[in-house]
Design a protein around this motif. Structure first.
Motif, mmCIF file in Angstrom:
data_model
loop_
_atom_site.group_PDB
_atom_site.id
_atom_site.type_symbol
_atom_site.label_atom_id
_atom_site.label_comp_id
_atom_site.label_asym_id
_atom_site.label_seq_id
_atom_site.Cartn_x
_atom_site.Cartn_y
_atom_site.Cartn_z
ATOM 1 N N ARG A 124 0.832 -1.209 0.000
ATOM 2 C CA ARG A 124 0.000 0.000 0.000
ATOM 3 C C ARG A 124 0.872 1.268 0.000
ATOM 4 O O ARG A 124 0.623 2.218 -0.732
ATOM 5 C CB ARG A 124 -0.929 -0.058 1.230
ATOM 6 C CG ARG A 124 -1.679 1.211 1.574
ATOM 7 C CD ARG A 124 -2.720 1.555 0.541
ATOM 8 N NE ARG A 124 -3.510 2.712 0.941
ATOM 9 C CZ ARG A 124 -3.113 3.968 0.844
ATOM 10 N NH1 ARG A 124 -1.910 4.262 0.359
ATOM 11 N NH2 ARG A 124 -3.918 4.955 1.214
ATOM 12 N N HIS A 159 -8.725 4.812 0.242
ATOM 13 C CA HIS A 159 -9.678 4.556 1.337
ATOM 14 C C HIS A 159 -11.120 4.423 0.846
ATOM 15 O O HIS A 159 -11.993 5.216 1.235
ATOM 16 C CB HIS A 159 -9.567 5.692 2.350
ATOM 17 C CG HIS A 159 -8.181 6.269 2.487
ATOM 18 N ND1 HIS A 159 -7.148 5.567 3.060
ATOM 19 C CD2 HIS A 159 -7.644 7.462 2.120
ATOM 20 C CE1 HIS A 159 -6.049 6.317 3.058
ATOM 21 N NE2 HIS A 159 -6.326 7.468 2.484
ATOM 22 N N HIS A 174 -7.791 8.146 -3.964
ATOM 23 C CA HIS A 174 -6.659 8.926 -4.485
ATOM 24 C C HIS A 174 -6.579 8.573 -5.968
ATOM 25 O O HIS A 174 -5.944 7.579 -6.346
ATOM 26 C CB HIS A 174 -5.374 8.589 -3.741
ATOM 27 C CG HIS A 174 -5.444 8.998 -2.293
ATOM 28 N ND1 HIS A 174 -5.782 10.278 -1.915
ATOM 29 C CD2 HIS A 174 -5.263 8.318 -1.152
ATOM 30 C CE1 HIS A 174 -5.785 10.354 -0.597
ATOM 31 N NE2 HIS A 174 -5.489 9.187 -0.116
ATOM 32 N N GLU A 227 -9.309 14.537 2.097
ATOM 33 C CA GLU A 227 -8.581 14.436 3.371
ATOM 34 C C GLU A 227 -7.281 15.220 3.384
ATOM 35 O O GLU A 227 -6.620 15.282 4.413
ATOM 36 C CB GLU A 227 -8.302 12.962 3.729
ATOM 37 C CG GLU A 227 -7.412 12.266 2.719
ATOM 38 C CD GLU A 227 -6.835 10.940 3.204
ATOM 39 O OE1 GLU A 227 -7.189 10.488 4.293
ATOM 40 O OE2 GLU A 227 -6.010 10.377 2.457
ATOM 41 N N HIS A 228 -6.903 15.836 2.266
ATOM 42 C CA HIS A 228 -5.626 16.562 2.241
ATOM 43 C C HIS A 228 -5.791 18.063 2.366
ATOM 44 O O HIS A 228 -4.808 18.762 2.546
ATOM 45 C CB HIS A 228 -4.859 16.278 0.940
ATOM 46 C CG HIS A 228 -4.395 14.863 0.799
ATOM 47 N ND1 HIS A 228 -3.920 14.339 -0.366
ATOM 48 C CD2 HIS A 228 -4.352 13.843 1.700
ATOM 49 C CE1 HIS A 228 -3.583 13.065 -0.196
ATOM 50 N NE2 HIS A 228 -3.858 12.739 1.049
HETATM 51 ZN ZN ZN Z 1 -4.889 8.945 1.918
#
Ligand code: ZN
Ligand code: MLT
Length: 472
Positions: free
Chosen positions: A334, A384, A391, A430-431
């Motif tokens: 991963r 995720h 992503h 999430e970034h």
């Molecule tokens: Zn991530």
């Protein structure tokens, strides 16, 4: 804002009344690593970095900055992906020296820490107290809690424990004018008016400087079980997720998509990695169960659920790790995808989310739109998907000139984020937004919500001295 020599000396003198000389840094080599984001796409400039050691010092610094309209960029571990902590001439306000664990109260399942604490330091402190702090992200050895909160970090355990926002009980924040908001409480319930602490989470340092936080802890995890499963098709990813949730939802802590192209990248470039199964298919997932009991419960439950999924035709083949090294191999695959993807001639990174049920259709339609735009382009959608967070990184066709590919960045971003938007999704899962997604804020954010954010910014930071030029 570029400081001239006279201004620099003037600032050094002003802050010399607040900080120790060694906490006022002008040495270029020391500052240099704080000027580049880790993705390496964006670099900035700054002639001065301040490293306060407590919130009173942060308060005094901001009081001066507010009075004299001096802009600062708060910075933690500088591990963000959207250049939110990269200065453009402003002073860097680094929280790295505020790294004390203030208290840990196991009975309250809480830990109170200064914001410069490294995430892994908090995980370890919780572990020592027989508790568990669940945030888990690739940069956990160097990112800081303040940065995690300021970006509302996600990662691989959101499925079970939520985003960083869900892990915060209380905050201490220094406001732009230097006032200290003390909300450092260990409370699970507090409905005394507006939940002001939430304004500062995910605000990327534009509304206040987070100096300390009280965080939620959980019962210690005694047993983790990791599996790698190959699926019969893309729709099966979400059908399998549903199967796992219905059999043992309380144990399921991670559910990560690994496309075949991602596995190939990891196996080719990663260090001594092996495929967990012999005949991986186009779409694969990593599954992790976390249990507070140290027995066969998690293993048996996962085996049973996977057996059911094989019977239903969702899963073609699966392997449950039978040793720590097998589990580590799976998680290293991963990680290796993130690290080695640029070796495919460059990559254009995306961090988007859609409703979980829309993930397969979103991946299919985005892939088709990308191929229509640039035939033979190589999408690498991973991550995720248990949270609907993909992503959706894009690599060029084989042997394509990397510089020519880079020139397509804006168009490719628009295809991916535009399509996420059409599914009711987000261009910043999430970034965060930082410097690189300001255009998407204008294109996709609800107008009224955007205006409300700007009003809030004006209210809390009327002189725009906190991380200017970020988010909008
Ligand atoms: Zn991530
Ligand atoms: C991850 O999930 O590994 C990261 O969020 C990916 C990235 O930083 O690009």
């Amino acid at each position: 804002m570029k400081l001239n020599e006279k201004q620099l000396q003037d600032f050094q003198k002003k802050f010399g009344n607040i900080l120790n000389e060694r906490d006022i840094i002008t040495d270029h080599d020391t500052i240099a690593p704080h000027l580049v984001d880790w993705v390496g796409n964006i670099s900035g400039s700054s002639a001065l970095m301040l490293t306060p050691r407590n919130s009173e010092q942060v308060s005094k610094i901001l009081r001066v900055c507010h009075e004299e309209t001096i802009a600062v960029v708060p910075q933690g571990g500088n591990t963000g992906s959207v250049a939110s902590g990269i200065p453009n001439g402003e002073i860097i306000l680094s929280l790295e020296k505020m790294n004390n664990i203030i208290s840990i109260i196991p009975e309250d399942y809480s830990i109170t820490v200064e914001s410069g604490c490294i995430l892994s330091q908090v995980q370890d402190a919780a572990q020592e107290a027989s508790r568990f702090f669940p945030l888990s992200i690739g940069s956990e050895g160097s990112c800081t809690i303040g940065g995690n909160i300021s970006t509302n970090a996600g990662g691989i355990s959101v499925l079970k424990y939520g985003n960083m926002r869900d892990l915060v009980l209380g905050l201490e924040v220094v406001l732009a004018d230097g006032r200290i908001m003390n909300n450092l409480k260990r409370l699970r319930k507090d409905n005394s008016g507006y939940a002001t602490k939430h304004m500062f989470m995910g605000a990327e340092g534009t509304l206040g400087v987070i100096t300390a936080a009280c965080l939620r802890l959980f019962p210690k995890i005694e047993n983790k079980v990791t599996a790698f499963a190959s699926l019969s098709n893309l729709d099966a990813t979400i059908q399998l997720l549903e199967t796992l949730k219905s059999f043992s939802g309380e144990l399921l802590s991670s559910y990560e998509l690994i496309p075949k192209i991602g596995l190939d990248i990891a196996l080719k470039y990663g260090d001594e990695l092996v495929s967990p199964i012999s005949d991986p298919q186009e779409w694969n997932v990593i599954i992790e169960y976390s249990d507070t009991k140290n027995n066969d419960n998690a293993n048996d439950s996962l085996e049973y659920a996977l057996g059911n999924a094989i019977e239903k035709g969702l899963v073609c083949n699966a392997a449950i790790a039978s040793s720590l090294s097998q589990a580590q191999n799976i998680w290293k695959i991963r990680k290796a995808i993130v690290e080695h993807q640029p070796k495919l001639g460059g990559e254009i990174k995306h961090d988007c989310s859609v409703p979980v049920s829309s993930v397969p259709e979103f991946i299919r339609s985005t892939t088709q739109k990308l191929i229509d735009y640039l035939p033979d382009v190589r999408p690498v959608p991973y991550g995720h998907i248990g949270d609907g967070n993909i992503h959706f990184n894009v690599c060029p066709p084989s042997n394509y000139d990397p510089d020519t590919f880079k020139q397509n960045t804006e168009e490719i971003r628009e295809i991916v984020y535009g399509n996420a938007n059409s599914f009711g999704g987000s261009f910043a899962a999430e970034h965060g937004v930082g410097q690189i997604k300001k255009k998407q804020m204008l294109n996709y954010k609800d107008e009224v919500e955007l205006q409300l954010m700007k009003d809030l910014k004006n209210l809390l930071d009327p002189k725009n001295i906190l991380n200017p030029g970020k988010i909008f």
